[in-house]
Design an enzyme around this catalytic site. Structure first.
Site, PDB file in Angstrom:
ATOM      1  CE  LYS A   1      45.013  87.753 156.891  1.00 43.18           C
ATOM      2  NZ  LYS A   1      43.899  88.508 156.310  1.00 43.18           N
TER       3      LYS A   1
ATOM      4  NE  ARG B   1      40.302  86.492 146.301  1.00 36.91           N
ATOM      5  CZ  ARG B   1      39.802  87.716 146.443  1.00 36.91           C
ATOM      6  NH1 ARG B   1      39.651  88.489 145.393  1.00 36.91           N
ATOM      7  NH2 ARG B   1      39.436  88.159 147.628  1.00 36.91           N
TER       8      ARG B   1
HETATM    9  N1  BES Z   1      41.536  84.659 155.294  1.00 38.48           N
HETATM   10  C1  BES Z   1      41.203  85.978 154.880  1.00 38.48           C
HETATM   11  C2  BES Z   1      39.728  86.315 155.073  1.00 38.48           C
HETATM   12  C3  BES Z   1      39.245  86.327 156.504  1.00 38.48           C
HETATM   13  C4  BES Z   1      39.159  87.517 157.198  1.00 38.48           C
HETATM   14  C5  BES Z   1      38.816  85.158 157.120  1.00 38.48           C
HETATM   15  C6  BES Z   1      38.700  87.528 158.497  1.00 38.48           C
HETATM   16  C7  BES Z   1      38.360  85.172 158.417  1.00 38.48           C
HETATM   17  C8  BES Z   1      38.288  86.353 159.101  1.00 38.48           C
HETATM   18  C9  BES Z   1      41.533  86.166 153.386  1.00 38.48           C
HETATM   19  O1  BES Z   1      42.569  85.403 152.895  1.00 38.48           O
HETATM   20  C10 BES Z   1      41.923  87.593 153.201  1.00 38.48           C
HETATM   21  O2  BES Z   1      42.889  87.987 153.770  1.00 38.48           O
HETATM   22  N2  BES Z   1      41.133  88.323 152.415  1.00 38.48           N
HETATM   23  C11 BES Z   1      41.378  89.688 152.160  1.00 38.48           C
HETATM   24  C12 BES Z   1      41.184  89.926 150.689  1.00 38.48           C
HETATM   25  C13 BES Z   1      41.685  91.251 150.217  1.00 38.48           C
HETATM   26  C14 BES Z   1      43.194  91.331 150.322  1.00 38.48           C
HETATM   27  C15 BES Z   1      41.241  91.463 148.791  1.00 38.48           C
HETATM   28  C16 BES Z   1      40.374  90.502 152.968  1.00 38.48           C
HETATM   29  O3  BES Z   1      39.246  90.054 153.140  1.00 38.48           O
HETATM   30  O4  BES Z   1      40.732  91.559 153.456  1.00 38.48           O
HETATM   31 ZN    ZN Z   2      44.479  86.324 153.170  1.00 39.18          ZN
END
Ligand code: BES
Ligand code: ZN
Ligand code: ZN
Length: 491
Positions: free
Chosen positions: A268, A342
């Site tokens: 990230k 997931r």
């Molecule tokens: N933990 C994150 C989702 C999240 C984002 C929670 C902001 C709280 C605040 C999750 O694991 C994630 O990173 N999801 C990605 C999925 C994508 C790579 C398909 C996302 O939402 O960008």
């Molecule tokens: Zn994530």
């Protein structure tokens, strides 16, 4: 802090701060506003006028007064539907926030119903909450509030019980907040499991945990894949509350417990990583729900399971392109290592289905940024494979003042998860990201009646909103408990 139920007249109660609800119509001469205004020689009306206080929801005004028992009156704007229990919660939380430095406070509820008393008690506990575990010396805030009276016009049937129940729910919410706000270097998977174990011991719950080796034996290879890049051991935890007598239903809650989500190799950007200690909020809520259900002695069997791990970039980290065999049996092609939640959930959900066969399966997860794009930061996405279950949940949420919005499990989007090399891949396209995440989970719940609650927004706030504080909110506990209570009444 001691909470007491009382029918003492508003004019007489001797407290530092008396909080009253005010609707726009009250300003023209009705309710407790009018009564106290007369007793204080028009001080309230005058202050409201000077400060442009109109009784709209969100407005708040503190007035120093003479002529009544209370030193100060807190006017809390309620808008028009002030009799709803969720407004008792708002009133009480505002009062507890404002009375932090006072030693005593009273909260004047406009009605005599059980739900309002309970919501008020919950509001007092959550309103008085601050996260102070890592503050030292001068930085430790000193809360003086010791006595809080909840005032109702007349005696409330089962009022004392409602008060206690509200307190228990409030304490479960603050427990969740503490877990979520704790720093990720301390709130590791092992620490989360330890916390669950301590509560199990205190409340006489059954407790089981699995470490890395245990997960290997179970065959939870999706969960283990996420853990590969982390120096911290993973934990699968199973809490089990069994009521006395035969349960009216059996419900399993499953939580996402990413104690830190760096994104893994698909790392990230710094801004998005900053708050990723919050990624275990689903697991924290799961603990809070089981603890509250047990303390309330609900006649429902409740299971709480969570998968706890970090998602890191260590040398053994899982990669895009990897394929793993899930606990359920399907093979999964890894697309993006930041879609880790997931994967953990898939294995834990499949475990719950095959080992527990619950009547209802409910997961809480800070799963997708896409859900926040769709619904904003204060509303959770609700996905369900059963309409009646969805309706029951939404109804419980509306009493509790928590915001959920039903999202579609749109079969059209299922093709986005097609993989050429494995049974399924775990990420679809950017558009519909919250839905394809839910569709992926659906592959692992079989025919079980299931709810997926994407709490990425409301579990953790960048800034305070309404009565929810900045940081961990404890979102989800209140609705889950109300749902469980309603289940036991329906049976
Ligand atoms: N933990 C994150 C989702 C999240 C984002 C929670 C902001 C709280 C605040 C999750 O694991 C994630 O990173 N999801 C990605 C999925 C994508 C790579 C398909 C996302 O939402 O960008
Ligand atoms: Zn994530
Ligand atoms: Zn995550």
């Amino acid at each position: 802090m001691k909470l007491t139920l009382s029918n003492a007249p508003l004019n007489d109660i001797r407290v530092d701060l008396l909080a009253i609800p005010v609707s726009p119509s009250d300003l023209t001469g009705s309710g407790s506003f009018h009564q106290l205004d007369l007793a204080t020689n028009g001080a309230l009306h005058q202050a409201a006028k000077l400060e442009d206080f109109n009784g709209k929801s969100g407005e708040i005004l503190r007035v120093h007064v003479a002529g009544i028992g209370a030193q100060q009156v807190l006017l809390v704007g309620m808008g028009d539907d002030h009799l709803h229990p969720r407004n008792a919660r708002i009133l009480a939380a505002r009062a507890a926030q404002a009375a932090f430095k006072c030693s005593s406070a009273a909260i004047a509820l406009p009605s005599n119903d059980e739900d309002s008393v309970r919501a008020a008690a919950e509001g007092v506990i959550t309103g008085a909450y601050r996260y102070t575990a890592y503050l030292t010396g001068e930085r430790v805030p000193k809360r003086n509030l010791e006595q809080v009276f909840i005032l109702t016009p007349n005696e409330v049937q089962k009022g004392t019980q409602a008060l206690e129940r509200g307190q228990i729910i409030g304490e479960a919410i603050t427990l969740v907040r503490d877990l979520v706000n704790a720093p990720p270097n301390e709130m590791t998977p092992r620490a989360m499991a330890k916390c669950a174990e301590e509560w199990a011991r205190r409340l006489g719950l059954e407790f089981r945990e699995w470490d890395r080796e245990g997960l290997q034996k179970l065959g939870m290879n999706l969960f283990l894949a996420v853990n590969r890049g982390s120096a911290e051991e993973p934990r699968l935890v199973h809490l089990h509350y069994r009521p006395q007598g035969s349960p009216s239903a059996r419900v399993a809650f499953v939580g996402k417990g990413l104690t830190f989500d760096s994104g893994g190799l698909c790392i990230k950007p710094a801004n998005s990583m900053a708050d990723m200690k919050c990624d275990m909020a689903g697991a924290a809520v799961t603990i809070g729900i089981v603890v509250a259900a047990a303390r309330l002695g609900l006649p429902v069997e409740v299971h709480g399971l969570f998968g706890a791990t970090e998602n890191m970039t260590g040398p053994a980290a899982y990669r895009p392109g990897d394929i793993y065999k899930s606990y359920e049996g399907k093979t999964v092609e890894i697309v993006n290592t930041d879609a880790e939640g997931r994967l953990v959930l898939a294995d834990v959900l499949a475990y719950a289905v095959s080992q527990l066969a619950p009547d209802y399966l409910i997961d809480h997860a800070t799963l997708t940024g896409a859900c926040m794009v769709a619904l904003g930061p204060w509303t959770a996405g609700l996905f369900a494979n059963d309409d009646e279950l969805a309706q029951r949940y939404l109804q419980a949420a509306s009493i509790e003042g928590e915001s959920f919005w039903r999202m579609p499990l749109d079969n059209e989007l299922r093709e986005m998860l097609r993989s050429d090399v494995a049974d399924i891949k775990h990420v679809g396209e950017r558009y519909g990201g919250a839905i394809t995440a839910a569709l992926f989970l659906r592959e692992f719940v079989g025919k079980t009646k299931w709810l997926h609650l994407d709490i990425a927004g409301p579990a953790f706030l960048e800034r305070a909103h309404g009565i929810s504080p900045k940081g961990g909110t404890g979102f989800g506990v209140a609705t889950a408990i109300r749902f469980l209570e309603n289940l036991s009444q329906a049976a």
